[in-house]
Motif scaffolding. Structure first.
Motif, PDB file in Angstrom:
ATOM      1  N   GLU A  57       0.835  -1.201   0.000  1.00  0.00           N
ATOM      2  CA  GLU A  57       0.000   0.000   0.000  1.00  0.00           C
ATOM      3  C   GLU A  57       0.874   1.258   0.000  1.00  0.00           C
ATOM      4  OE1 GLU A  57      -3.612   2.021   2.669  1.00  0.00           O
ATOM      5  OE2 GLU A  57      -2.587   0.203   3.364  1.00  0.00           O
ATOM      6  N   TYR A  58       1.950   1.215   0.768  1.00  0.00           N
ATOM      7  CA  TYR A  58       2.826   2.386   0.860  1.00  0.00           C
ATOM      8  C   TYR A  58       3.540   2.641  -0.465  1.00  0.00           C
ATOM      9  CZ  TYR A  58       5.812   5.848   3.098  1.00  0.00           C
ATOM     10  OH  TYR A  58       6.429   7.031   3.442  1.00  0.00           O
ATOM     11  N   VAL A  59       4.019   1.583  -1.108  1.00  0.00           N
ATOM     12  CA  VAL A  59       4.685   1.732  -2.405  1.00  0.00           C
ATOM     13  C   VAL A  59       3.705   2.290  -3.435  1.00  0.00           C
ATOM     14  CG1 VAL A  59       5.723   0.452  -4.329  1.00  0.00           C
ATOM     15  CG2 VAL A  59       6.442  -0.016  -1.973  1.00  0.00           C
ATOM     16  N   ALA A  60       2.467   1.807  -3.415  1.00  0.00           N
ATOM     17  CA  ALA A  60       1.460   2.320  -4.342  1.00  0.00           C
ATOM     18  C   ALA A  60       1.219   3.812  -4.112  1.00  0.00           C
ATOM     19  CB  ALA A  60       0.167   1.530  -4.194  1.00  0.00           C
ATOM     20  N   ALA A  61       1.234   4.233  -2.832  1.00  0.00           N
ATOM     21  CA  ALA A  61       1.046   5.653  -2.521  1.00  0.00           C
ATOM     22  C   ALA A  61       2.222   6.484  -3.035  1.00  0.00           C
ATOM     23  CB  ALA A  61       0.881   5.839  -1.019  1.00  0.00           C
ATOM     24  N   LEU A  62       3.428   5.983  -2.880  1.00  0.00           N
ATOM     25  CA  LEU A  62       4.595   6.692  -3.409  1.00  0.00           C
ATOM     26  C   LEU A  62       4.481   6.857  -4.925  1.00  0.00           C
ATOM     27  CD1 LEU A  62       7.537   4.992  -1.433  1.00  0.00           C
ATOM     28  CD2 LEU A  62       6.559   7.272  -1.039  1.00  0.00           C
ATOM     29  N   GLU A  63       4.051   5.790  -5.604  1.00  0.00           N
ATOM     30  CA  GLU A  63       3.903   5.856  -7.055  1.00  0.00           C
ATOM     31  C   GLU A  63       2.863   6.897  -7.460  1.00  0.00           C
ATOM     32  OE1 GLU A  63       4.710   1.862  -9.261  1.00  0.00           O
ATOM     33  OE2 GLU A  63       3.350   1.433  -7.594  1.00  0.00           O
ATOM     34  N   ARG A  64       1.758   6.924  -6.735  1.00  0.00           N
ATOM     35  CA  ARG A  64       0.705   7.876  -7.085  1.00  0.00           C
ATOM     36  C   ARG A  64       1.170   9.304  -6.823  1.00  0.00           C
ATOM     37  NH1 ARG A  64      -5.653   8.152  -5.066  1.00  0.00           N
ATOM     38  NH2 ARG A  64      -6.211   9.843  -6.484  1.00  0.00           N
ATOM     39  N   LEU A  92      14.232  -2.114   5.238  1.00  0.00           N
ATOM     40  CA  LEU A  92      13.228  -3.092   5.668  1.00  0.00           C
ATOM     41  C   LEU A  92      12.359  -3.548   4.504  1.00  0.00           C
ATOM     42  CD1 LEU A  92      11.990  -1.511   9.032  1.00  0.00           C
ATOM     43  CD2 LEU A  92      13.420  -3.550   8.760  1.00  0.00           C
ATOM     44  N   PHE A  93      12.223  -2.686   3.483  1.00  0.00           N
ATOM     45  CA  PHE A  93      11.382  -3.036   2.342  1.00  0.00           C
ATOM     46  C   PHE A  93      12.100  -4.036   1.431  1.00  0.00           C
ATOM     47  CE2 PHE A  93       8.005   0.533   1.735  1.00  0.00           C
ATOM     48  CZ  PHE A  93       7.629   0.393   3.056  1.00  0.00           C
ATOM     49  N   ALA A  94      11.315  -4.770   0.674  1.00  0.00           N
ATOM     50  CA  ALA A  94      11.868  -5.782  -0.236  1.00  0.00           C
ATOM     51  C   ALA A  94      12.520  -5.121  -1.443  1.00  0.00           C
ATOM     52  CB  ALA A  94      10.763  -6.722  -0.699  1.00  0.00           C
ATOM     53  N   PRO A  95      13.574  -5.702  -1.980  1.00  0.00           N
ATOM     54  CA  PRO A  95      14.206  -5.151  -3.193  1.00  0.00           C
ATOM     55  C   PRO A  95      13.220  -4.938  -4.337  1.00  0.00           C
ATOM     56  CG  PRO A  95      15.620  -6.818  -2.219  1.00  0.00           C
ATOM     57  CD  PRO A  95      14.333  -6.854  -1.456  1.00  0.00           C
ATOM     58  N   GLN A  96      12.219  -5.816  -4.444  1.00  0.00           N
ATOM     59  CA  GLN A  96      11.236  -5.680  -5.521  1.00  0.00           C
ATOM     60  C   GLN A  96      10.457  -4.369  -5.413  1.00  0.00           C
ATOM     61  OE1 GLN A  96      11.659  -8.250  -3.563  1.00  0.00           O
ATOM     62  NE2 GLN A  96      12.096 -10.056  -4.837  1.00  0.00           N
ATOM     63  N   SER A  97      10.280  -3.867  -4.200  1.00  0.00           N
ATOM     64  CA  SER A  97       9.569  -2.604  -4.023  1.00  0.00           C
ATOM     65  C   SER A  97      10.353  -1.448  -4.625  1.00  0.00           C
ATOM     66  CB  SER A  97       9.307  -2.344  -2.537  1.00  0.00           C
ATOM     67  OG  SER A  97       8.390  -3.291  -2.015  1.00  0.00           O
ATOM     68  N   PHE A  98      11.665  -1.458  -4.422  1.00  0.00           N
ATOM     69  CA  PHE A  98      12.500  -0.391  -4.981  1.00  0.00           C
ATOM     70  C   PHE A  98      12.581  -0.498  -6.493  1.00  0.00           C
ATOM     71  CE2 PHE A  98      14.020  -1.123  -0.626  1.00  0.00           C
ATOM     72  CZ  PHE A  98      13.719   0.113  -0.101  1.00  0.00           C
ATOM     73  N   GLU A  99      12.619  -1.714  -6.999  1.00  0.00           N
ATOM     74  CA  GLU A  99      12.627  -1.906  -8.446  1.00  0.00           C
ATOM     75  C   GLU A  99      11.349  -1.334  -9.062  1.00  0.00           C
ATOM     76  OE1 GLU A  99      13.664  -5.460 -11.615  1.00  0.00           O
ATOM     77  OE2 GLU A  99      12.849  -5.994  -9.656  1.00  0.00           O
ATOM     78  N   ARG A 100      10.237  -1.579  -8.402  1.00  0.00           N
ATOM     79  CA  ARG A 100       8.948  -1.078  -8.900  1.00  0.00           C
ATOM     80  C   ARG A 100       8.920   0.453  -8.887  1.00  0.00           C
ATOM     81  NH1 ARG A 100       3.160  -2.553  -5.975  1.00  0.00           N
ATOM     82  NH2 ARG A 100       2.009  -0.722  -6.715  1.00  0.00           N
ATOM     83  N   ILE A 101       9.426   1.055  -7.813  1.00  0.00           N
ATOM     84  CA  ILE A 101       9.423   2.515  -7.720  1.00  0.00           C
ATOM     85  C   ILE A 101      10.338   3.126  -8.774  1.00  0.00           C
ATOM     86  CG2 ILE A 101      10.069   4.464  -6.258  1.00  0.00           C
ATOM     87  CD1 ILE A 101       9.254   2.660  -3.841  1.00  0.00           C
ATOM     88  N   LEU A 102      11.508   2.541  -8.955  1.00  0.00           N
ATOM     89  CA  LEU A 102      12.440   3.072  -9.945  1.00  0.00           C
ATOM     90  C   LEU A 102      11.887   2.931 -11.355  1.00  0.00           C
ATOM     91  CD1 LEU A 102      15.815   1.835  -8.429  1.00  0.00           C
ATOM     92  CD2 LEU A 102      14.955   4.185  -8.511  1.00  0.00           C
ATOM     93  N   GLU A 103      11.184   1.841 -11.618  1.00  0.00           N
ATOM     94  CA  GLU A 103      10.542   1.692 -12.923  1.00  0.00           C
ATOM     95  C   GLU A 103       9.497   2.779 -13.136  1.00  0.00           C
ATOM     96  OE1 GLU A 103       9.032  -2.274 -12.895  1.00  0.00           O
ATOM     97  OE2 GLU A 103      10.942  -3.188 -13.474  1.00  0.00           O
ATOM     98  N   ARG A 104       8.785   3.136 -12.072  1.00  0.00           N
ATOM     99  CA  ARG A 104       7.775   4.196 -12.192  1.00  0.00           C
ATOM    100  C   ARG A 104       8.434   5.552 -12.442  1.00  0.00           C
ATOM    101  NH1 ARG A 104       3.492   5.589 -14.466  1.00  0.00           N
ATOM    102  NH2 ARG A 104       1.901   6.673 -13.240  1.00  0.00           N
ATOM    103  N   ILE A 105       9.536   5.834 -11.762  1.00  0.00           N
ATOM    104  CA  ILE A 105      10.252   7.083 -12.008  1.00  0.00           C
ATOM    105  C   ILE A 105      10.749   7.131 -13.444  1.00  0.00           C
ATOM    106  CG2 ILE A 105      12.293   8.431 -11.380  1.00  0.00           C
ATOM    107  CD1 ILE A 105      11.962   7.366  -8.508  1.00  0.00           C
TER     108      ILE A 105
END
Length: 408
Positions: A57-64, A92-105
């Motif tokens: 949920e937090y990663v989705a909020a960052l993306e939005r 603490l977050f999973a590497p996949q979360s950062f990959e997803r955020i960087l892809e969005r950027i």
């Protein structure tokens, strides 16, 4: 003694020219992840102790929230100079979360080749597989919050890792392919001696990081440390001792190949933190996440830029972003006087100092005419001239807070 500690980065004859150009031309993106396993008693950053957190949920909020700023004319189409995941404990977050955020950027702005992407990491939350996965996800700079290599000071500071774990984490990061590593240390701890501090510096240098941040302990209001200082549970070191420890830091690190480029930051091999240089050079940055701040040096109500602050509580942050696409709860519009003063004192944090030509370009007036106090500070031995402008002298660095006050 010489200013509040800031996140690691945080002039730089040692920074490569292309780093400066990138900082001046682009914008930084700061993403705040507030969750920690425990709250350190000295820390006044926006963080909350938790055993579980709504990561998806937090990663989705960052993306939005990122998408909202990508559509804002103040930031749309900008070149990204740096990305910084701070906290809290982002690791603490999973590497996949950062990959997803960087892809969005990448989708929203694009990520230039070689852009600096930093994550802050607690040594007690990573191992080799996780570090390798972070590297594969697109992180290329790690900032380890080590703070000390001595058990009694780690306990005092409330750190969850041991010295052995800190050493193992930095070594594992190197093995996993990271070539840009920062180690955070804190000095001027109650009762700390020069011998003890030199031990921490020696341990840090032995690990061979490209960057070391050495911050003096401050007792921030609202923290347990501030309360313990008031009731006598903690007794700060004397100002003379703090100065001695600062001077020891500079001498020791210089002898081991690290050049100071900002009050608390040292680098080798041109590895100055591009993201924090952006702060000190008064460049624009987008801040997203609970409690994050952002800054645009142009525009706003008075035409001299503005900064904003997000909702601090994670649950309220999530709700705000869901409802309106951002979580701003305060916007500060700067007038010319504020903008000019901030530009000068932030630049003076760096060894390069303030660039007089850049000041004139931004504000349309000669630096010395706008701030005649510069002549007084120079006569007092607190500022010294450079080829480009002015910088703190050695004495001025020890009294930096007093110097900065003249520009606020």
């Amino acid at each position: 003694m010489h200013g509040l500690p800031e996140r690691a980065g945080q002039s730089a004859p040692s920074s490569a020219p292309e780093q400066k150009d990138t900082v001046e031309q682009g914008i930084g993106i700061y993403l705040h992840i507030p969750y920690c396993l425990s709250k350190c008693p000295y820390c006044d950053f926006n963080s909350v102790a938790a055993t579980a957190w709504p990561e998806a949920e937090y990663v989705a909020a960052l993306e939005r929230e990122l998408a909202t700023y990508a559509d804002d004319e103040a930031f749309s189409g900008a070149q990204i100079s740096s990305v910084y995941f701070g906290g809290g404990t982002p690791s603490l977050f999973a590497p996949q979360s950062f990959e997803r955020i960087l892809e969005r950027i990448e989708q929203l702005w694009g990520l230039p080749s070689g852009v600096e992407v930093t994550i802050e990491a607690n040594p007690g939350t990573v191992d080799f597989p996780k570090l390798a996965a972070l590297r594969a996800a697109g992180i290329n700079r790690l900032s380890f919050g080590v703070q000390s290599f001595q058990p009694k000071y780690l306990a005092l500071l409330g750190r969850i890792h041991s010295a052995t774990e800190a050493i193992a984490a930095v070594e594992a990061a190197s093995r996993s392919g990271f070539t840009n590593l920062n180690v955070d240390l804190i000095y001027a701890l109650p009762g700390q001696t020069e011998v003890e501090w030199e031990y921490d510096l020696r341990q840090a240098c032995a690990l061979g990081p490209t960057h070391i941040s050495a911050y003096n302990l401050t007792y921030e209001e609202g923290t347990p440390f501030a309360a313990w200082r008031r009731n006598g549970r903690l007794v700060p070191v004397s100002e003379d001792t703090e100065i001695q420890l600062f001077q020891l830091t500079e001498h020791y690190l210089s002898a081991h190949g690290y050049e100071r480029y900002e009050i608390s930051n040292y680098t080798r091999r041109h590895a100055a933190c591009r993201h924090n240089l952006g702060y000190w050079k008064s460049s624009a940055y987008v801040g997203v996440g609970a409690g994050a701040h952002g800054f645009q040096p142009r525009g706003g109500l008075y035409g001299w830029g503005y900064r904003w602050a997000n909702e601090r509580a994670p649950h309220r942050y999530l709700r705000a972003v869901e409802e309106r696409g951002h979580a701003r709860v305060a916007i500060e519009h700067r007038d010319r006087k504020t903008a000019a003063g901030e530009f000068v004192f932030l630049a003076l944090r760096c060894v390069d100092g303030v660039n007089a030509a850049e000041y004139c370009r931004r504000f349309g007036q000669r630096l010395e005419e706008e701030f005649p106090v510069i002549a007084e500070l120079a006569a007092s031995g607190l500022l010294e001239p450079t080829a480009q402008g002015w910088r703190l002298s050695s004495r001025g660095t020890l009294l930096a807070d007093g110097v900065f006050a003249h520009f606020l």
